[in-house]
Structures are given as structure tokens and as C-alpha cells.
Motif scaffolding. Structure first.
Motif, PDB file in Angstrom:
ATOM      1  N   GLY A  11      40.757  38.919  39.073  1.00 53.65           N
ATOM      2  CA  GLY A  11      41.565  37.881  39.704  1.00 53.65           C
ATOM      3  C   GLY A  11      40.836  36.568  39.873  1.00 53.65           C
ATOM      4  N   GLU A  12      39.686  36.414  39.247  1.00 55.28           N
ATOM      5  CA  GLU A  12      38.874  35.219  39.450  1.00 55.28           C
ATOM      6  C   GLU A  12      39.574  33.947  38.977  1.00 55.28           C
ATOM      7  OE1 GLU A  12      34.467  33.446  38.330  1.00 55.28           O
ATOM      8  OE2 GLU A  12      35.066  35.402  37.574  1.00 55.28           O
ATOM      9  N   ALA A  13      40.267  34.004  37.864  1.00 58.65           N
ATOM     10  CA  ALA A  13      40.925  32.799  37.339  1.00 58.65           C
ATOM     11  C   ALA A  13      42.013  32.303  38.281  1.00 58.65           C
ATOM     12  CB  ALA A  13      41.505  33.085  35.957  1.00 58.65           C
ATOM     13  N   SER A  14      42.825  33.206  38.816  1.00 51.96           N
ATOM     14  CA  SER A  14      43.893  32.773  39.725  1.00 51.96           C
ATOM     15  C   SER A  14      43.323  32.273  41.043  1.00 51.96           C
ATOM     16  CB  SER A  14      44.888  33.897  39.969  1.00 51.96           C
ATOM     17  OG  SER A  14      44.271  34.956  40.657  1.00 51.96           O
ATOM     18  N   VAL A  15      42.256  32.909  41.524  1.00 46.59           N
ATOM     19  CA  VAL A  15      41.623  32.459  42.760  1.00 46.59           C
ATOM     20  C   VAL A  15      40.968  31.099  42.545  1.00 46.59           C
ATOM     21  CG1 VAL A  15      39.781  32.960  44.402  1.00 46.59           C
ATOM     22  CG2 VAL A  15      41.300  34.772  43.664  1.00 46.59           C
ATOM     23  N   PHE A  19      41.899  27.733  44.502  1.00 47.46           N
ATOM     24  CA  PHE A  19      40.833  27.002  45.176  1.00 47.46           C
ATOM     25  C   PHE A  19      40.809  25.546  44.720  1.00 47.46           C
ATOM     26  CE2 PHE A  19      36.288  25.869  45.734  1.00 47.46           C
ATOM     27  CZ  PHE A  19      36.237  26.000  47.113  1.00 47.46           C
ATOM     28  N   ARG A  20      41.004  25.302  43.428  1.00 53.47           N
ATOM     29  CA  ARG A  20      41.035  23.932  42.900  1.00 53.47           C
ATOM     30  C   ARG A  20      42.199  23.154  43.509  1.00 53.47           C
ATOM     31  NH1 ARG A  20      38.322  20.186  42.161  1.00 53.47           N
ATOM     32  NH2 ARG A  20      36.881  21.571  41.154  1.00 53.47           N
ATOM     33  N   LEU A  21      43.374  23.789  43.605  1.00 51.38           N
ATOM     34  CA  LEU A  21      44.534  23.132  44.219  1.00 51.38           C
ATOM     35  C   LEU A  21      44.271  22.811  45.691  1.00 51.38           C
ATOM     36  CD1 LEU A  21      47.451  25.202  42.648  1.00 51.38           C
ATOM     37  CD2 LEU A  21      46.765  22.854  42.094  1.00 51.38           C
ATOM     38  N   ALA A  22      43.636  23.748  46.387  1.00 55.19           N
ATOM     39  CA  ALA A  22      43.311  23.513  47.797  1.00 55.19           C
ATOM     40  C   ALA A  22      42.301  22.376  47.938  1.00 55.19           C
ATOM     41  CB  ALA A  22      42.779  24.787  48.436  1.00 55.19           C
ATOM     42  N   LEU A  23      41.322  22.321  47.037  1.00 59.16           N
ATOM     43  CA  LEU A  23      40.338  21.235  47.082  1.00 59.16           C
ATOM     44  C   LEU A  23      40.978  19.886  46.780  1.00 59.16           C
ATOM     45  CD1 LEU A  23      37.088  22.630  45.429  1.00 59.16           C
ATOM     46  CD2 LEU A  23      37.485  22.030  47.803  1.00 59.16           C
ATOM     47  N   ASP A  24      41.915  19.853  45.834  1.00 59.22           N
ATOM     48  CA  ASP A  24      42.616  18.601  45.530  1.00 59.22           C
ATOM     49  C   ASP A  24      43.425  18.124  46.740  1.00 59.22           C
ATOM     50  OD1 ASP A  24      41.553  18.583  42.993  1.00 59.22           O
ATOM     51  OD2 ASP A  24      43.346  19.434  42.040  1.00 59.22           O
ATOM     52  N   LYS A 117      51.412  42.452  46.369  1.00 60.74           N
ATOM     53  CA  LYS A 117      51.446  43.902  46.212  1.00 60.74           C
ATOM     54  C   LYS A 117      51.155  44.258  44.763  1.00 60.74           C
ATOM     55  CE  LYS A 117      54.837  44.593  49.805  1.00 60.74           C
ATOM     56  NZ  LYS A 117      56.165  45.082  50.145  1.00 60.74           N
ATOM     57  N   GLY A 118      50.236  45.194  44.569  1.00 58.83           N
ATOM     58  CA  GLY A 118      49.917  45.662  43.230  1.00 58.83           C
ATOM     59  C   GLY A 118      49.136  44.665  42.403  1.00 58.83           C
ATOM     60  N   ALA A 119      48.524  43.668  43.023  1.00 64.15           N
ATOM     61  CA  ALA A 119      47.734  42.700  42.270  1.00 64.15           C
ATOM     62  C   ALA A 119      46.418  43.355  41.852  1.00 64.15           C
ATOM     63  CB  ALA A 119      47.452  41.470  43.114  1.00 64.15           C
ATOM     64  N   PRO A 120      46.058  43.298  40.585  1.00 64.54           N
ATOM     65  CA  PRO A 120      44.829  43.973  40.150  1.00 64.54           C
ATOM     66  C   PRO A 120      43.581  43.246  40.636  1.00 64.54           C
ATOM     67  CG  PRO A 120      45.809  42.762  38.340  1.00 64.54           C
ATOM     68  CD  PRO A 120      46.757  42.659  39.491  1.00 64.54           C
ATOM     69  N   PHE A 121      42.625  44.040  41.122  1.00 65.41           N
ATOM     70  CA  PHE A 121      41.338  43.502  41.502  1.00 65.41           C
ATOM     71  C   PHE A 121      40.312  43.785  40.411  1.00 65.41           C
ATOM     72  CE2 PHE A 121      43.291  43.236  45.568  1.00 65.41           C
ATOM     73  CZ  PHE A 121      42.659  42.170  46.176  1.00 65.41           C
ATOM     74  N   SER A 122      40.478  44.842  39.693  1.00 66.96           N
ATOM     75  CA  SER A 122      39.653  45.153  38.527  1.00 66.96           C
ATOM     76  C   SER A 122      40.525  45.976  37.598  1.00 66.96           C
ATOM     77  CB  SER A 122      38.383  45.908  38.945  1.00 66.96           C
ATOM     78  OG  SER A 122      38.719  47.195  39.380  1.00 66.96           O
ATOM     79  N   SER A 123      39.940  46.485  36.552  1.00 71.09           N
ATOM     80  CA  SER A 123      40.749  47.203  35.574  1.00 71.09           C
ATOM     81  C   SER A 123      41.359  48.490  36.138  1.00 71.09           C
ATOM     82  CB  SER A 123      39.905  47.519  34.347  1.00 71.09           C
ATOM     83  OG  SER A 123      38.809  48.327  34.735  1.00 71.09           O
ATOM     84  N   ASN A 124      40.724  49.102  37.157  1.00 70.51           N
ATOM     85  CA  ASN A 124      41.266  50.362  37.661  1.00 70.51           C
ATOM     86  C   ASN A 124      41.455  50.367  39.182  1.00 70.51           C
ATOM     87  OD1 ASN A 124      38.647  50.337  38.404  1.00 70.51           O
ATOM     88  ND2 ASN A 124      38.148  52.374  37.642  1.00 70.51           N
ATOM     89  N   LEU A 125      41.442  49.216  39.836  1.00 68.88           N
ATOM     90  CA  LEU A 125      41.589  49.160  41.285  1.00 68.88           C
ATOM     91  C   LEU A 125      42.760  48.256  41.630  1.00 68.88           C
ATOM     92  CD1 LEU A 125      40.241  50.103  43.920  1.00 68.88           C
ATOM     93  CD2 LEU A 125      39.009  47.952  43.927  1.00 68.88           C
ATOM     94  N   LEU A 126      43.714  48.771  42.388  1.00 65.90           N
ATOM     95  CA  LEU A 126      44.899  48.011  42.766  1.00 65.90           C
ATOM     96  C   LEU A 126      45.003  47.961  44.280  1.00 65.90           C
ATOM     97  CD1 LEU A 126      47.557  49.464  40.305  1.00 65.90           C
ATOM     98  CD2 LEU A 126      46.373  47.280  40.135  1.00 65.90           C
TER      99      LEU A 126
END
Length: 148
Positions: A11-15, A19-24, A117-126
Motif C-alpha cells: 500500500g506504499e504508493a497509495s499512502v 501524503f503528497r495531497l496532504a502536504l500540498d 475493508k479488505g485493503a491489502p497490506f502485503s501479498s498475503n495479509l488483509l
């Protein structure tokens, strides 16, 4: 005992985007606050100084003509200084309250944010939300590993 390390880079790209939007937004608000503060500071410090100059100039003129005693001019000057200090203190309190309310608003915004809900944190962790068991997890939210 084995120690498990969970890495959640999926989820790093979405975070990073959030974060960029919040900084702007923070930058825009910061610039607006800086310009408002500059206007307020010029008004708050320039106007009392200009008033003192006008008071002393006109009062000195009246003392020179003999229409006013120097002691009365001095007493009136002290009165205006006391009033200016009081108004400055009130303005500083308003500024401090505005900062405190802004910080509280940011805290409540973070507290009101809900995870997806159900957002992936890694390939096998929800992230799963268990509705039937309220005692588990924080606010009913638990981390559960699904098999591949």
C-alpha cells in the motif's frame, strides 16, 4: 518463540499519494496563514507606533504652545500604552486559540479516518473487520493472515 515480522509495502504508493495531497494542502494553508499573519503583524505593530508618534507630535505641539501641561501629556501617553498592551495581549490570545483549534481539528480528522475493508497490506495479509466479536482487536478490527 518465533518472532514474526510483517512487511506491508503493497500500500506504499497509495499512502505516498495521500501524503503528497496532504502536504500540498498543508502548504496552501501555510502560505495563506503566513500572508494573513504578515498583514496582522503589520497592523498590530505598525498602527500603535504610528498612533504614538501622532500623539507625541500633537501633544508636544500643545505643550509648546502652553495649552497642555507636560505631566498631563505624560499621563495620557501612559494610558494609551496600557491600552495598546492590553489589546496586543488579546490579539496574541486569539492567535494562540486559533492554533489550538486548528491542531484539535487535525487530531479529530485523524481519529475519524476509517481503514478500508479488505485493503491489502502485503501479498498475503488483509485487514479484516470482524462484526460478530466486539471484544477482539481495537474497535473490532483485527489482522488476520489468509492462506495463499
Amino acid at each position: 518463540a518465533a518472532t514474526f515480522t510483517v512487511r506491508s509495502f503493497a500500500g506504499e504508493a497509495s499512502v505516498a499519494k495521500d501524503f503528497r495531497l496532504a502536504l500540498d494542502k498543508y502548504t496552501r494553508v501555510g502560505r495563506a496563514q503566513a500572508s494573513a499573519f504578515a498583514c496582522w503583524y503589520v497592523f498590530n505593530s505598525g498602527l500603535p507606533s504610528l498612533t504614538n508618534c501622532a500623539l507625541l507630535f500633537y501633544g508636544g505641539h500643545l505643550v509648546h504652545k502652553g495649552a497642555l501641561r507636560a505631566g498631563r501629556l505624560f499621563a495620557f501617553h501612559l494610558l494609551t500604552q496600557t491600552l495598546a498592551t492590553s489589546f496586543s495581549t488579546l490579539a496574541d490570545m486569539y492567535s494562540n486559540f486559533s492554533d489550538a483549534f486548528g491542531a484539535a481539528d487535525s487530531v479529530f480528522e485523524l481519529l475519524d479516518r476509517r481503514p478500508q475493508k479488505g485493503a491489502p497490506f502485503s501479498s498475503n495479509l488483509l485487514l479484516l473487520e470482524e462484526e460478530e466479536e466486539e471484544e477482539e482487536g481495537i474497535g473490532g478490527t483485527t489482522f488476520d493472515e489468509r492462506p495463499k
